[in-house]
Design an enzyme around this catalytic site. Structure first.
Site: not given
Ligand code: DNO
Length: 390
Positions: A355, A371
């Site tokens: 993020h 993102y």
């Molecule tokens: C969000 C992510 C989640 C993660 C999934 C893994 O940014 O960290 O969507 O990718 O939960 O399976």
């Protein structure tokens, strides 16, 4: 360690050259368009790989090294081994991925809803915006909008009253946004977008599934999936719950060191790995991130690095800049580097800056929530600085 970058495909607003310029060498992505529960084909995986790895002469090559995620359907979480067709489809997807020489697969075991936020554009002290989980708004959603049966038992009378008055003070637009943020599946999500009635229908069949049952179902899934993964040289990495506590009256079982310990003890296969996510685990003050990294170091194939800041009500948090907030990122990176130095290059830990806040040029361009390109560039640059110094 290998420096990764989550990329949501050619239409999601970030060009591969921008990933190169940020300093990343590894792409983290998935066939996000594939319906949950369908088996990925060799051809579809190969096509995506080609798109990422076909490099113009003179350009830095990029490698698709991590699949995040192959979603585990709710049927597996509810039924374990008995969800045979779903597990077989999941394994077929893993085989397609392995055929393309991608050896790290991320997944999670959160029922009904993957990561959860109540706000996407919370303004921070610098004017950049961050994602936030506000416990009070969450209570409004659960008590007043979803009206989950039994939810009132999880709140005190004062909390229920506060939720009612907060709802009354919210604009129609604000209420809509809250519903969208929680129910419509954030980017990369491994669970389906839901309307409120569909949300209620999804919760219902979980009645009677407590943490022990859910854990047992994960173990059954891994007992079938890890021998196949071992044969393919693939490591499965379980992403922690985000936030790391039960939501919507549903159990969550990958929130603490004790949770992971139980999972690794039950399924000791080396293919049973961890996605070590500081942003998810770090929301709990009782999770010692450094100790978790040290304890499970050999299991960590993939790392999500970001920080969160707990607020006055510690159940609420927002996403801080990568070197700020509650996570001691330098200590965490020291642990990860210590482990990584012991490994052969082919087994190096892949990390991604997880993020980012929206800042500078992010306000003028579209990006998937959480993102943005500049915010993540800042995050990656800071992490790379710490790594270089260490
Ligand atoms: C969000 C992510 C989640 C993660 C999934 C893994 O940014 O960290 O969507 O990718 O939960 O399976």
């Amino acid at each position: 360690m290998r420096h990764g970058w989550p990329w949501f495909g050619p239409d999601a607003g970030v060009a591969l050259d921008e990933v190169r310029q940020a300093g990343a060498t590894d792409i983290v992505t998935a066939l996000h368009e594939a319906p949950i529960g369908t088996a990925w084909t060799d051809a579809a995986v190969a096509e995506r790989k080609n798109l990422i790895e076909t490099t113009a002469p003179g350009r830095t090559p990029l490698t698709w090294s991590v699949v995040e995620s192959i979603p585990v359907p709710d049927a597996v979480k509810r039924q374990g081994r008995a969800a045979k067709a779903d597990i077989e489809a999941w394994i077929a997807s893993m085989q397609a991925v392995a055929k393309a020489d991608i050896k790290i697969i991320c997944y999670n075991f959160m029922p009904v809803v993957d990561w959860c936020r109540t706000e996407l554009d919370f303004e921070t002290a610098t004017g950049s915006t961050a994602m936030r989980f506000d416990q009070q708004k969450f209570a409004v959603f659960e008590l007043c909008i979803l009206r989950r049966p039994g939810a009132e038992r999880d709140y005190t009378p004062a909390e229920r009253q506060a939720a009612d008055s907060l709802l009354r003070s919210m604009s129609a637009q604000g209420t809509e946004a809250l519903i969208t943020n929680i129910a419509s599946a954030l980017p990369g999500s491994t669970t389906e977008p839901l309307t409120i009635p569909a949300f209620r229908d999804k919760l219902e069949p979980y009645g009677g599934i407590d943490a022990a049952r859910l854990r047992q179902h994960l173990i059954e899934f891994l007992e079938v999936a890890t021998p196949a993964a071992e044969a393919l040289g693939v490591t499965l990495t379980l992403h922690p719950d985000d936030p790391p506590r039960p939501l919507f009256g549903l159990p969550r079982i990958a929130s603490t060191a004790a949770d992971y310990d139980a999972i690794f003890t039950s399924v000791p296969s080396p293919a049973n790995g961890m996605c070590y996510c500081t942003g998810s685990l770090g929301v709990r003050a009782d999770n010692d991130l450094q100790a978790i990294a040290r304890r499970f170091a050999p299991r960590i194939a993939f790392a999500h690095l970001r920080s969160t800041k707990r607020e006055a009500d510690p159940r609420s948090f927002h996403e801080a800049a990568h070197l700020e907030g509650d996570v001691d990122m330098v200590s965490v990176l020291r642990e990860l580097l210590t482990e990584d130095r012991k490994r052969s290059p082919g087994r190096s830990i892949v990390f991604r800056p997880d993020h980012g806040q929206r800042m500078i040029g992010d306000f003028g361009r579209t990006s998937a929530p959480g993102y943005p390109v500049v915010g993540r560039l800042r995050g990656l640059a800071e992490l790379r600085g710490v790594i270089a110094a260490l």
